[in-house]
Design an enzyme around this catalytic site. Sequence first.
Site, PDB file in Angstrom:
ATOM      1  N   ASN A   7      56.091  36.898  45.355  1.00 44.49           N
ATOM      2  CA  ASN A   7      55.194  35.905  44.775  1.00 44.49           C
ATOM      3  C   ASN A   7      55.833  35.464  43.461  1.00 44.49           C
ATOM      4  OD1 ASN A   7      53.146  34.415  43.698  1.00 44.49           O
ATOM      5  ND2 ASN A   7      51.567  35.997  43.925  1.00 44.49           N
ATOM      6  N   ARG A  96      54.931  33.843  49.106  1.00 39.53           N
ATOM      7  CA  ARG A  96      53.669  33.130  48.912  1.00 39.53           C
ATOM      8  C   ARG A  96      54.011  31.737  48.372  1.00 39.53           C
ATOM      9  NH1 ARG A  96      49.648  33.296  43.946  1.00 39.53           N
ATOM     10  NH2 ARG A  96      48.025  32.020  44.886  1.00 39.53           N
ATOM     11  N   HIS A 185      43.314  30.139  48.111  1.00 35.18           N
ATOM     12  CA  HIS A 185      42.940  31.539  48.417  1.00 35.18           C
ATOM     13  C   HIS A 185      42.907  31.792  49.926  1.00 35.18           C
ATOM     14  CE1 HIS A 185      40.471  32.113  44.434  1.00 35.18           C
ATOM     15  NE2 HIS A 185      41.714  32.561  44.283  1.00 35.18           N
ATOM     16  N   GLY A 215      37.317  36.444  41.832  1.00 35.03           N
ATOM     17  CA  GLY A 215      38.250  37.057  40.873  1.00 35.03           C
ATOM     18  C   GLY A 215      38.193  36.214  39.625  1.00 35.03           C
ATOM     19  N   ARG A 246      37.803  28.255  34.438  1.00 38.53           N
ATOM     20  CA  ARG A 246      37.715  26.928  35.068  1.00 38.53           C
ATOM     21  C   ARG A 246      36.255  26.561  35.293  1.00 38.53           C
ATOM     22  NH1 ARG A 246      41.464  28.308  39.999  1.00 38.53           N
ATOM     23  NH2 ARG A 246      42.702  29.727  38.750  1.00 38.53           N
ATOM     24  N   ILE A 336      35.919  40.831  40.922  1.00 41.52           N
ATOM     25  CA  ILE A 336      34.483  40.936  40.619  1.00 41.52           C
ATOM     26  C   ILE A 336      33.704  41.323  41.879  1.00 41.52           C
ATOM     27  CG2 ILE A 336      32.460  39.620  39.858  1.00 41.52           C
ATOM     28  CD1 ILE A 336      34.398  37.932  38.094  1.00 41.52           C
ATOM     29  N   GLU A 338      34.676  42.951  44.459  1.00 34.92           N
ATOM     30  CA  GLU A 338      34.949  44.319  44.915  1.00 34.92           C
ATOM     31  C   GLU A 338      34.365  45.369  43.962  1.00 34.92           C
ATOM     32  OE1 GLU A 338      39.227  44.489  45.146  1.00 34.92           O
ATOM     33  OE2 GLU A 338      39.256  42.785  46.521  1.00 34.92           O
ATOM     34  N   GLU A 390      46.386  40.412  49.830  1.00 39.44           N
ATOM     35  CA  GLU A 390      47.131  39.212  50.226  1.00 39.44           C
ATOM     36  C   GLU A 390      48.561  39.544  50.630  1.00 39.44           C
ATOM     37  OE1 GLU A 390      45.310  37.755  46.635  1.00 39.44           O
ATOM     38  OE2 GLU A 390      45.338  35.727  47.453  1.00 39.44           O
TER      39      GLU A 390
HETATM   40  P1  ADP Z   1      42.758  37.279  39.555  1.00 36.37           P
HETATM   41  O1  ADP Z   1      42.060  36.057  40.085  1.00 36.37           O
HETATM   42  O2  ADP Z   1      43.435  37.037  38.236  1.00 36.37           O
HETATM   43  O3  ADP Z   1      43.610  37.990  40.587  1.00 36.37           O
HETATM   44  P2  ADP Z   1      41.023  39.593  39.801  1.00 36.37           P
HETATM   45  O4  ADP Z   1      40.723  39.427  41.256  1.00 36.37           O
HETATM   46  O5  ADP Z   1      41.878  40.724  39.382  1.00 36.37           O
HETATM   47  O6  ADP Z   1      41.554  38.244  39.168  1.00 36.37           O
HETATM   48  O7  ADP Z   1      39.615  39.695  39.032  1.00 36.37           O
HETATM   49  C1  ADP Z   1      39.539  39.727  37.641  1.00 36.37           C
HETATM   50  C2  ADP Z   1      38.065  39.818  37.225  1.00 36.37           C
HETATM   51  O8  ADP Z   1      37.494  41.015  37.784  1.00 36.37           O
HETATM   52  C3  ADP Z   1      37.851  39.890  35.721  1.00 36.37           C
HETATM   53  O9  ADP Z   1      36.813  38.999  35.338  1.00 36.37           O
HETATM   54  C4  ADP Z   1      37.384  41.334  35.521  1.00 36.37           C
HETATM   55  O10 ADP Z   1      36.518  41.427  34.425  1.00 36.37           O
HETATM   56  C5  ADP Z   1      36.623  41.574  36.807  1.00 36.37           C
HETATM   57  N1  ADP Z   1      36.376  42.993  37.058  1.00 36.37           N
HETATM   58  C6  ADP Z   1      37.273  43.990  37.296  1.00 36.37           C
HETATM   59  N2  ADP Z   1      36.615  45.185  37.406  1.00 36.37           N
HETATM   60  C7  ADP Z   1      35.278  44.913  37.246  1.00 36.37           C
HETATM   61  C8  ADP Z   1      34.075  45.697  37.233  1.00 36.37           C
HETATM   62  N3  ADP Z   1      34.118  47.014  37.435  1.00 36.37           N
HETATM   63  N4  ADP Z   1      32.911  45.072  37.025  1.00 36.37           N
HETATM   64  C9  ADP Z   1      32.862  43.729  36.827  1.00 36.37           C
HETATM   65  N5  ADP Z   1      33.932  42.945  36.813  1.00 36.37           N
HETATM   66  C10 ADP Z   1      35.137  43.515  37.023  1.00 36.37           C
END
Ligand code: ADP
Length: 405
Positions: A7, A96, A185, A215, A246, A336, A338, A390
């Site tokens: 990637n 990717r 995505h 995310g 965004r 978020i 997950e 992914e």
């Molecule tokens: P990206 O789109 O950059 O790949 P991710 O899928 O890693 O992003 O998601 C990032 C988001 O996930 C951030 O807003 C982070 O605060 C949130 N996040 C990670 N762990 C938790 C948690 N335990 N509770 C709530 N939000 C979380």
Amino acid sequence: MKIVVINSGSSSLKSQYFVDQQSIASIVMESIGSKNSTITVTIDNKKIEQKGIEQKKIKIETPLPTHHEALKILFELYSKYKIFLSIDELDGIGHRVVHGGSKFNKPALITTDVIETIRSLIPLAPLHNPANLDGIEIIKSLYPDTPQVAIFDTAFHQSIPKEAYIYPIPYNYYKDLDIRRYGFHGTSHQFVAKRASSIIGKSLSHLNLITLHLGNGASVTAIKDGKSIDTSMGFTPLEGLMMGSRSGDIDPAIIPYIVRNHHLSVDEVDTMLNKKSGLLGICGTNDMREIIKRAKDGEDIYRTALDIYIHRIRKYIGAYTILLGRVDAIIFTGGIGENSSYIRELVSRDMEQSIGLHIDIEKNRTAEGDTSSLHSRDSKIDIYLIKTDEELEITRECEYILSNL
Ligand code: ADP
């Protein structure tokens, strides 16, 4: 098969090595082009039959002036740490690629024609496609005999029908400038849809799903009979849900109004909507953990940010439920989706009467692992948490193309 997934971003290069779809090691290179480049090598020792601790993480600080240099060092490191000795051992490399436009509805084996088509799509993804293409072309020049495959973020959404992808603006913008919904995505939505099919035990071609990738970037997809029929991201990844920084959907007339009143340039508006809006724009942070904590502590602006975020997801679930007619399952994924049971609970509340969706509060709060079922017994719609992967999906797609050559 032995596959390296790459990637290649504008200043970073992430790669992962798979053997028969098992992740063995990853190498992440950051801040390429700056003086402070870093490399992190992570090796799953158990899987390459070395003794010692299970997972080894090595951090290296070394200048990485260009992507060309970074890619040479990447394969030297794979060899140095005996992850694989030479690129000749590989069956292929999967890349990717963010934008496949209307040209690619599935992965493509890299040929000169494919490279030129990806290049022709640069105007649609000026930040991403050039970096993705760099990775492909550099490897082609360094290792011309290694097969390469491009996997596009947009490909899964090419099944979206015209009424969902044409914007109601003068038709010539679609014909002359290719302005339409593409969706992004796709690899993640496809991965969790396939996983849902195996959990539910029903063929994907008979499943209707709403997949929520939440995310930093966020999108929701309506999947009918296994195919994407609508998705919230559009011509660019700016449309749709409220995201980390965004805006997602806004009244387009806000833009000329702000431009006239605050005299912003086109680039400044672009930055404002992509980098200064969303959760960050409302409450000053895009870290959902902090937002939840401060909202629970009673700080109003964090509660407002959270309320807007949830409201917009629920609106899409309502709309997509109507489009699908029947929904078999709603899937939560992304950082978020997950990790936050609180967000999943807020999104799913009060939908018993309208669509027959019941979340089991206890199952949701205690959910762990890569997949969990979250619905209560009497729910008409299943709810699952599915951890997205992914890179694994890219590996599978790459294997499929290579084994059908
Ligand atoms: P990206 O789109 O950059 O790949 P991710 O899928 O890693 O992003 O998601 C990032 C988001 O996930 C951030 O807003 C982070 O605060 C949130 N996040 C990670 N762990 C938790 C948690 N335990 N509770 C709530 N939000 C979380």
